[in-house]
Design a protein around this motif. Sequence first.
Motif, PDB file in Angstrom:
ATOM      1  N   LEU A 103       0.823  -1.211   0.000  1.00 18.59           N
ATOM      2  CA  LEU A 103       0.000   0.000   0.000  1.00 18.59           C
ATOM      3  C   LEU A 103       0.859   1.265   0.000  1.00 18.59           C
ATOM      4  O   LEU A 103       0.480   2.280  -0.602  1.00 18.59           O
ATOM      5  N   LYS A 104       2.027   1.210   0.635  1.00 14.78           N
ATOM      6  CA  LYS A 104       2.871   2.409   0.720  1.00 14.78           C
ATOM      7  C   LYS A 104       3.394   2.819  -0.656  1.00 14.78           C
ATOM      8  O   LYS A 104       3.630   3.999  -0.904  1.00 14.78           O
ATOM      9  N   TYR A 105       3.549   1.839  -1.574  1.00 18.42           N
ATOM     10  CA  TYR A 105       4.004   2.175  -2.924  1.00 18.42           C
ATOM     11  C   TYR A 105       2.938   2.951  -3.685  1.00 18.42           C
ATOM     12  O   TYR A 105       3.245   3.848  -4.463  1.00 18.42           O
ATOM     13  N   TYR A 106       1.690   2.600  -3.454  1.00 22.09           N
ATOM     14  CA  TYR A 106       0.594   3.368  -4.057  1.00 22.09           C
ATOM     15  C   TYR A 106       0.595   4.796  -3.516  1.00 22.09           C
ATOM     16  O   TYR A 106       0.304   5.752  -4.233  1.00 22.09           O
ATOM     17  N   SER A 107       0.929   4.906  -2.224  1.00 19.59           N
ATOM     18  CA  SER A 107       1.017   6.227  -1.612  1.00 19.59           C
ATOM     19  C   SER A 107       2.128   7.043  -2.266  1.00 19.59           C
ATOM     20  O   SER A 107       1.951   8.228  -2.562  1.00 19.59           O
ATOM     21  N   TYR A 108       3.274   6.404  -2.535  1.00 16.27           N
ATOM     22  CA  TYR A 108       4.394   7.094  -3.186  1.00 16.27           C
ATOM     23  C   TYR A 108       4.008   7.538  -4.598  1.00 16.27           C
ATOM     24  O   TYR A 108       4.357   8.629  -5.037  1.00 16.27           O
ATOM     25  N   ILE A 109       3.297   6.666  -5.295  1.00 12.87           N
ATOM     26  CA  ILE A 109       2.865   6.990  -6.662  1.00 12.87           C
ATOM     27  C   ILE A 109       1.912   8.179  -6.637  1.00 12.87           C
ATOM     28  O   ILE A 109       2.007   9.094  -7.465  1.00 12.87           O
ATOM     29  N   PHE A 110       1.003   8.178  -5.658  1.00 10.57           N
ATOM     30  CA  PHE A 110       0.050   9.280  -5.526  1.00 10.57           C
ATOM     31  C   PHE A 110       0.771  10.599  -5.244  1.00 10.57           C
ATOM     32  O   PHE A 110       0.465  11.631  -5.843  1.00 10.57           O
ATOM     33  N   VAL A 111       1.756  10.562  -4.335  1.00 11.82           N
ATOM     34  CA  VAL A 111       2.535  11.760  -4.012  1.00 11.82           C
ATOM     35  C   VAL A 111       3.291  12.248  -5.240  1.00 11.82           C
ATOM     36  O   VAL A 111       3.338  13.447  -5.523  1.00 11.82           O
ATOM     37  N   LEU A 112       3.868  11.321  -5.995  1.00 12.56           N
ATOM     38  CA  LEU A 112       4.613  11.683  -7.207  1.00 12.56           C
ATOM     39  C   LEU A 112       3.703  12.378  -8.220  1.00 12.56           C
ATOM     40  O   LEU A 112       4.085  13.387  -8.823  1.00 12.56           O
ATOM     41  N   ILE A 113       2.496  11.839  -8.391  1.00 11.55           N
ATOM     42  CA  ILE A 113       1.527  12.448  -9.312  1.00 11.55           C
ATOM     43  C   ILE A 113       1.169  13.859  -8.847  1.00 11.55           C
ATOM     44  O   ILE A 113       1.099  14.797  -9.646  1.00 11.55           O
ATOM     45  N   LEU A 114       0.961  14.012  -7.532  1.00 14.43           N
ATOM     46  CA  LEU A 114       0.648  15.333  -6.977  1.00 14.43           C
ATOM     47  C   LEU A 114       1.790  16.311  -7.218  1.00 14.43           C
ATOM     48  O   LEU A 114       1.562  17.469  -7.593  1.00 14.43           O
ATOM     49  N   VAL A 115       3.024  15.856  -7.011  1.00 14.27           N
ATOM     50  CA  VAL A 115       4.198  16.718  -7.207  1.00 14.27           C
ATOM     51  C   VAL A 115       4.294  17.169  -8.654  1.00 14.27           C
ATOM     52  O   VAL A 115       4.499  18.358  -8.945  1.00 14.27           O
ATOM     53  N   ILE A 116       4.150  16.224  -9.580  1.00 15.52           N
ATOM     54  CA  ILE A 116       4.229  16.548 -11.005  1.00 15.52           C
ATOM     55  C   ILE A 116       3.152  17.549 -11.390  1.00 15.52           C
ATOM     56  O   ILE A 116       3.407  18.535 -12.085  1.00 15.52           O
ATOM     57  N   TYR A 117       1.934  17.315 -10.905  1.00 16.57           N
ATOM     58  CA  TYR A 117       0.825  18.225 -11.217  1.00 16.57           C
ATOM     59  C   TYR A 117       1.084  19.610 -10.627  1.00 16.57           C
ATOM     60  O   TYR A 117       0.889  20.626 -11.303  1.00 16.57           O
ATOM     61  N   PHE A 118       1.540  19.659  -9.376  1.00 22.01           N
ATOM     62  CA  PHE A 118       1.776  20.934  -8.703  1.00 22.01           C
ATOM     63  C   PHE A 118       2.883  21.729  -9.398  1.00 22.01           C
ATOM     64  O   PHE A 118       2.748  22.939  -9.613  1.00 22.01           O
ATOM     65  N   VAL A 119       3.975  21.059  -9.744  1.00 21.94           N
ATOM     66  CA  VAL A 119       5.081  21.727 -10.439  1.00 21.94           C
ATOM     67  C   VAL A 119       4.617  22.242 -11.794  1.00 21.94           C
ATOM     68  O   VAL A 119       4.911  23.380 -12.186  1.00 21.94           O
ATOM     69  N   PHE A 130       9.747  12.898  12.500  1.00 19.24           N
ATOM     70  CA  PHE A 130      10.200  12.674  11.125  1.00 19.24           C
ATOM     71  C   PHE A 130       9.263  11.765  10.337  1.00 19.24           C
ATOM     72  O   PHE A 130       9.144  11.886   9.120  1.00 19.24           O
ATOM     73  N   ASN A 131       8.603  10.871  11.017  1.00 18.95           N
ATOM     74  CA  ASN A 131       7.693   9.948  10.332  1.00 18.95           C
ATOM     75  C   ASN A 131       6.465  10.652   9.750  1.00 18.95           C
ATOM     76  O   ASN A 131       5.776  10.105   8.887  1.00 18.95           O
ATOM     77  N   GLU A 132       6.176  11.860  10.225  1.00 24.22           N
ATOM     78  CA  GLU A 132       4.990  12.586   9.773  1.00 24.22           C
ATOM     79  C   GLU A 132       5.286  13.579   8.649  1.00 24.22           C
ATOM     80  O   GLU A 132       4.365  14.190   8.108  1.00 24.22           O
ATOM     81  N   VAL A 133       6.572  13.740   8.297  1.00 20.91           N
ATOM     82  CA  VAL A 133       6.956  14.736   7.289  1.00 20.91           C
ATOM     83  C   VAL A 133       6.329  14.428   5.937  1.00 20.91           C
ATOM     84  O   VAL A 133       5.808  15.310   5.254  1.00 20.91           O
ATOM     85  N   GLU A 134       6.352  13.162   5.545  1.00 22.31           N
ATOM     86  CA  GLU A 134       5.794  12.777   4.248  1.00 22.31           C
ATOM     87  C   GLU A 134       4.297  13.080   4.185  1.00 22.31           C
ATOM     88  O   GLU A 134       3.803  13.623   3.183  1.00 22.31           O
ATOM     89  N   HIS A 135       3.587  12.767   5.250  1.00 23.14           N
ATOM     90  CA  HIS A 135       2.142  13.042   5.300  1.00 23.14           C
ATOM     91  C   HIS A 135       1.879  14.539   5.237  1.00 23.14           C
ATOM     92  O   HIS A 135       0.958  14.996   4.545  1.00 23.14           O
ATOM     93  N   GLU A 136       2.705  15.319   5.950  1.00 23.57           N
ATOM     94  CA  GLU A 136       2.533  16.775   5.962  1.00 23.57           C
ATOM     95  C   GLU A 136       2.796  17.362   4.576  1.00 23.57           C
ATOM     96  O   GLU A 136       2.115  18.285   4.137  1.00 23.57           O
ATOM     97  N   PHE A 137       3.792  16.808   3.887  1.00 19.76           N
ATOM     98  CA  PHE A 137       4.122  17.259   2.528  1.00 19.76           C
ATOM     99  C   PHE A 137       2.932  17.044   1.597  1.00 19.76           C
ATOM    100  O   PHE A 137       2.538  17.934   0.843  1.00 19.76           O
ATOM    101  N   MET A 138       2.360  15.847   1.647  1.00 22.77           N
ATOM    102  CA  MET A 138       1.212  15.531   0.807  1.00 22.77           C
ATOM    103  C   MET A 138       0.011  16.409   1.175  1.00 22.77           C
ATOM    104  O   MET A 138      -0.704  16.897   0.304  1.00 22.77           O
TER     105      MET A 138
END
Length: 201
Positions: A4-20, A137-145
Amino acid sequence: MLDLKYYSYIFVLILVIYFVKEQFEHKQMNRLKFFVIPLFALYQFLSNIKIDDITDIVLVVSICIVATVIGYLQTLSFEIDQQNIETHYFVVDSQRQKQQIMRRVYFVKGGLSYLIGWIAIFSVQIFVSLYFHEMNFNEVEHEFMDELIKDIVVFLRFNDHKSWWIWELLAVSNFAYYKFLLINNGKFKEAIKHTKASTSI
């Protein structure tokens, strides 16, 4: 089967690409970004600020200075274009010919400096949160998203629950961005004065 965490990474990557991508495209000027969000952030800051000791005073002053500098830097690559778009209305001239009424619309682009400024704001937010142990530190990724989503869908900010100094960071950086654009960009100043600069509020 993917974890499931890989899907989360993919979702974050899509968000980053869209935002940029969004920062390098001209979008119709949105008054929500320039007026409502900064005012709401300022209200939240003034409503929740608590000064208990000298550390809080230093934090208020430091955040104000840093946010002002970031707001200025974000304006450096700002671009604005004006277009005249046909409306559904028309007037009849002296020759009894229909003349389409045009509406002046402004399109803006933040560019690279806006993106760098956003990263700086997020970095300051994370650094102070970690320093005051309001986050680990474990919450940084969630905060970024979370921050990405709220910048893409700005009305989600109204349900945000942040510390007062984060609201100060958002309020001051946004107001500085707006004020420096007014001072340094004549077309932006013209767009703000024009009551129909945008159909969106």
